[in-house]
Design a protein around this motif. Structure first.
Motif, PDB file in Angstrom:
ATOM      1  N   GLU A  87       0.870  -1.167   0.000  1.00 52.19           N
ATOM      2  CA  GLU A  87       0.000   0.000   0.000  1.00 52.19           C
ATOM      3  C   GLU A  87       0.910   1.221   0.000  1.00 52.19           C
ATOM      4  N   LEU A  88       0.463   2.284  -0.627  1.00 51.41           N
ATOM      5  CA  LEU A  88       1.211   3.533  -0.641  1.00 51.41           C
ATOM      6  C   LEU A  88       0.403   4.582   0.097  1.00 51.41           C
ATOM      7  N   ALA A  89       1.096   5.427   0.865  1.00 47.19           N
ATOM      8  CA  ALA A  89       0.420   6.526   1.551  1.00 47.19           C
ATOM      9  C   ALA A  89       1.264   7.789   1.442  1.00 47.19           C
ATOM     10  N   LEU A  90       0.584   8.906   1.339  1.00 47.24           N
ATOM     11  CA  LEU A  90       1.207  10.218   1.472  1.00 47.24           C
ATOM     12  C   LEU A  90       0.776  10.746   2.838  1.00 47.24           C
ATOM     13  N   GLU A 141      -2.555  15.278   7.615  1.00 45.52           N
ATOM     14  CA  GLU A 141      -3.408  14.658   6.598  1.00 45.52           C
ATOM     15  C   GLU A 141      -2.761  13.381   6.092  1.00 45.52           C
ATOM     16  N   VAL A 142      -3.613  12.425   5.686  1.00 48.53           N
ATOM     17  CA  VAL A 142      -3.144  11.160   5.125  1.00 48.53           C
ATOM     18  C   VAL A 142      -3.956  10.837   3.884  1.00 48.53           C
ATOM     19  N   GLY A 143      -3.281  10.422   2.823  1.00 43.85           N
ATOM     20  CA  GLY A 143      -3.935   9.899   1.629  1.00 43.85           C
ATOM     21  C   GLY A 143      -3.373   8.504   1.376  1.00 43.85           C
ATOM     22  N   ARG A 144      -4.249   7.516   1.200  1.00 45.32           N
ATOM     23  CA  ARG A 144      -3.807   6.126   1.008  1.00 45.32           C
ATOM     24  C   ARG A 144      -4.386   5.554  -0.273  1.00 45.32           C
ATOM     25  N   THR A 145      -3.582   4.685  -0.918  1.00 48.59           N
ATOM     26  CA  THR A 145      -4.010   4.095  -2.184  1.00 48.59           C
ATOM     27  C   THR A 145      -4.911   2.899  -2.001  1.00 48.59           C
TER      28      THR A 145
END
Length: 171
Positions: A95-98, A155-159
């Motif tokens: 999984e990728l996260a920003l 903030e978190v954004g996950r794929t």
């Protein structure tokens, strides 16, 4: 044993499907109809002519319900193949996260130290914040995000999860 008493298990399902309007809604509907949540859902075009996509679904449920969902998915006309990566042997999942973290002074230093430990890359920086890119298992990403909460998580954004069977066989 009643359904409420059955042990639930995490399963990673990989589907190859025809790129058709509405297929994603039909797949999600199968889970909704059974009252089970989709923990993660990713979709990507995988052929040069854009005719086939791979959908990766992470869900939890009792084995008999997972088996029923797989059987129903397999019967959908636009679905070419369904593979339960969890049951098909060793597989790789990522999984990728920003992750955006604000902080100055010691908090900034601690954020960078943790990023190094987790092999997260700095992909953007200002004098008061960082955006880190982290890849790995869901557990690794969860741990990194939770540690950043105490430092200044903004903030978190996950794929979502993607997975593929190990070895020469296709999933």
């Amino acid at each position: 044993m009643h359904i409420a008493e059955e042990k639930t298990e995490r399963h990673v399902l990989s589907l190859t499907v025809a790129n058709e309007a509405g297929i994603l809604a039909r797949i999600a509907g199968l889970f909704t109809a059974r009252g089970y949540n989709i923990d993660s859902l990713t979709v990507a075009d995988i052929t040069a002519d854009h005719s086939i996509s791979r959908i990766t679904v992470v869900t939890n449920g009792p084995p008999r319900v997972i088996d029923q969902i797989i059987a129903q998915l397999d019967r959908l006309v636009p679905v070419h193949k369904v593979a339960d990566l969890t049951d098909n042997g060793p597989f790789v999942e990522r999984e990728l996260a920003l992750v955006k973290v604000a902080g100055t002074g010691e908090h900034r230093i601690e954020a960078l130290r943790l990023a190094e430990v987790f092999r997260a890359k700095v992909v953007d920086t200002t004098t008061e914040s960082f955006v880190f890119e982290i890849t790995g298992t869901t557990e690794k990403v969860d741990t990194f995000v939770n540690l950043m909460r105490g430092i200044g998580l903004v903030e978190v954004g996950r794929t979502g999860v993607v997975g593929i069977i190990r070895g020469k066989d296709a999933s």
